[in-house]
Motif scaffolding. Structure first.
Motif, PDB file in Angstrom:
ATOM      1  N   ALA A 150       0.819  -1.215   0.000  1.00 47.64           N
ATOM      2  CA  ALA A 150       0.000   0.000   0.000  1.00 47.64           C
ATOM      3  C   ALA A 150       0.849   1.260   0.000  1.00 47.64           C
ATOM      4  O   ALA A 150       0.478   2.271  -0.620  1.00 47.64           O
ATOM      5  CB  ALA A 150      -0.938  -0.007   1.210  1.00 47.64           C
ATOM      6  N   ARG A 153       1.694   2.268  -3.572  1.00 52.16           N
ATOM      7  CA  ARG A 153       0.646   2.414  -4.574  1.00 52.16           C
ATOM      8  C   ARG A 153       0.176   3.864  -4.670  1.00 52.16           C
ATOM      9  O   ARG A 153       0.039   4.560  -3.666  1.00 52.16           O
ATOM     10  CB  ARG A 153      -0.553   1.506  -4.255  1.00 52.16           C
ATOM     11  CG  ARG A 153      -0.241   0.022  -4.281  1.00 52.16           C
ATOM     12  CD  ARG A 153       0.299  -0.429  -5.634  1.00 52.16           C
ATOM     13  NE  ARG A 153       0.354  -1.862  -5.758  1.00 52.16           N
ATOM     14  CZ  ARG A 153       1.438  -2.608  -5.542  1.00 52.16           C
ATOM     15  NH1 ARG A 153       2.567  -2.030  -5.161  1.00 52.16           N
ATOM     16  NH2 ARG A 153       1.380  -3.917  -5.705  1.00 52.16           N
ATOM     17  N   LYS A 159      -5.011   1.253  -2.878  1.00 53.85           N
ATOM     18  CA  LYS A 159      -4.401   1.473  -1.561  1.00 53.85           C
ATOM     19  C   LYS A 159      -5.406   1.175  -0.453  1.00 53.85           C
ATOM     20  O   LYS A 159      -5.085   0.503   0.535  1.00 53.85           O
ATOM     21  CB  LYS A 159      -3.908   2.920  -1.468  1.00 53.85           C
ATOM     22  CG  LYS A 159      -3.120   3.222  -0.200  1.00 53.85           C
ATOM     23  CD  LYS A 159      -2.801   4.695  -0.107  1.00 53.85           C
ATOM     24  CE  LYS A 159      -1.764   5.120  -1.146  1.00 53.85           C
ATOM     25  NZ  LYS A 159      -0.402   4.716  -0.725  1.00 53.85           N
TER      26      LYS A 159
END
Length: 433
Positions: A150, A153, A159
């Motif tokens: 995450a 991203r 995310k």
């Protein structure tokens, strides 16, 4: 080919499973005139109530596991064999394992329970259960890997999907893992990932019943909801899940949730070994036994713990699948085996309910005792004391206490490690299997 266990003139008790029931029974019998063969697929005992703390980086797996051979060091009449049971053969008074065959005078099935997906294949394929140390470690790796992905991203939806967590099942496991994740989100993750906004991370608990902690009092369930909402956990009561494709959870009312992580804590079923007469298998894949833990028609085969289903006047649907039942059944069966050897009458099992409890994080817990119910900090202290004293091994208790104390003082732990098996070890394991 028979398993290498020394011949003996003592009655041989073969115990399948080293969970709460199997381990307790072996520890009760070894001081008496029995040869005990304890068979399990793992060489350690697992303390299941704290799996969620391993999954959320609160404890290391070694602190809630204890080597079986360490338990029985220098005990000459207990033999531990690490194997899977392939089949029970009552007519031959033998069991067939991956190591070979083992004969018995008395057989005790204490195989416990595993995750019940209720035939829902999409959840079986994409959901993450938590019924073993290895599954808890897999969940920990998944959570930490999702956070690492995450942070790299740019797409906001991706995310958010990596950060979101959905937990299915509002029993103690579901409630406790939600509380731990919520505290992790509040106190730990913002420090580890200062470039991410964890206000975008949602934790959702989905329960099909109308209240949490089914089996405890409605007041305990209501208090758990209050605690979880105070931690910004979204609680969905009276909601049933239909499908999960690895990215989206579909509910019966068509309300959907986006997540890459779904934790399944919605139910258990017995781990049934082959060879048990289907006539003895009842709801929940459990073995029906009489009040002396025996399978009907088999004076030498017993079942205790989560796998056993015993109907009594007080428990017409069988006893709850909790540790206290397993421990009390093991204690009663040990006495009955001694009575059988002494040609005395067996004692029927009577469960003494000592209460139930669950924690929802720091200073938050609920306790239901037979004549008393309370919540908050006192309940949390009771929960910690009871679980600490139930751990096998003084060193493990000390390690867990230090971890809990450190976490309470610092609001943090340093156990967020992604531990993956090497490709070589995976290939070697497959060859061995």
């Amino acid at each position: 080919m028979p398993v290498n266990i020394p011949k003996t003139d003592q009655p041989r008790v073969v115990i399948i499973g080293a969970g709460f029931a199997g381990l307790k029974l072996a520890r009760k019998l070894y001081k008496h005139n029995f040869q005990v063969a304890l068979i399990d697929r793992n060489n350690y005992h697992q303390f299941q109530p704290l799996f969620y703390q391993v999954a959320t980086s609160g404890l290391e797996p070694s602190s809630i596991s204890f080597p079986l051979r360490k338990v029985f060091q220098n005990i000459k009449n207990v033999f531990i064999r690490i194997a899977d049971v392939k089949k029970i053969m009552p007519d031959e008074k033998m069991i067939d394992t991956t190591l070979g065959t083992v004969w018995y005078d008395y057989l005790v099935i204490a195989t416990g329970a595993t995750t019940n997906f209720f035939g829902m294949e999409s959840f079986m394929k994409n959901g993450i259960p938590m019924k073993s140390v290895s599954e808890a470690l897999f969940l920990r790796n998944t959570l930490l890997e999702n956070f690492e992905r995450a942070v790299t991203r740019l797409d906001k939806e991706e995310k958010r999907r990596l950060l979101n967590v959905v937990v299915v099942g509002g029993g103690p496991t579901g409630v406790e893992v939600c509380g731990a994740l919520a505290e992790m989100r509040k106190f730990v993750l913002p420090k580890d990932y200062p470039e991410m906004d964890f206000n975008n991370m949602t934790i959702t608990l989905v329960e099909a019943n109308t209240h949490l902690l089914h089996g405890m009092s409605p007041e305990a369930g209501d208090k758990a909801v209050s605690y979880l909402k105070g931690l910004d956990v979204e609680v969905k009561l009276n909601h049933k899940v239909l499908n999960y494709d690895g990215e989206e959870v579909e509910l019966e009312d068509k309300e959907n949730f986006q997540t890459n992580t779904l934790i399944w804590a919605a139910g258990v079923k017995g781990q049934m070994p082959d060879g048990v007469d289907p006539d003895f298998v009842v709801r929940g894949n459990r073995i029906k036994v009489n009040s002396f833990h025996q399978l009907e028609g088999h004076d030498d085969i017993f079942a205790i713990g989560d796998i056993a289903y015993m109907e009594t006047e007080k428990y017409p649907q069988g006893h709850p699948q909790v540790a206290q039942v397993a421990l009390q059944q093991a204690k009663n069966l040990a006495k009955n085996l001694l009575n059988i050897q002494s040609e005395k009458a067996q004692a029927p099992f009577e469960y003494k309910d000592k209460g139930s409890m669950a924690t929802v994080g720091r200073n938050r817990a609920v306790v239901d005792l037979p004549n008393l119910r309370f919540a908050g900090f006192p309940a949390w202290m009771v929960w910690m004391f009871v679980h600490l004293m139930s751990i096998v091994g003084v060193k493990n208790r000390l390690v867990i206490f230090i971890n809990w104390l450190w976490n309470y003082m610092t609001y943090d732990q340093s156990l967020r490690l992604i531990l993956r098996p090497s490709s070589r070890s995976v290939e070697k394991q497959k060859r061995n299997e």
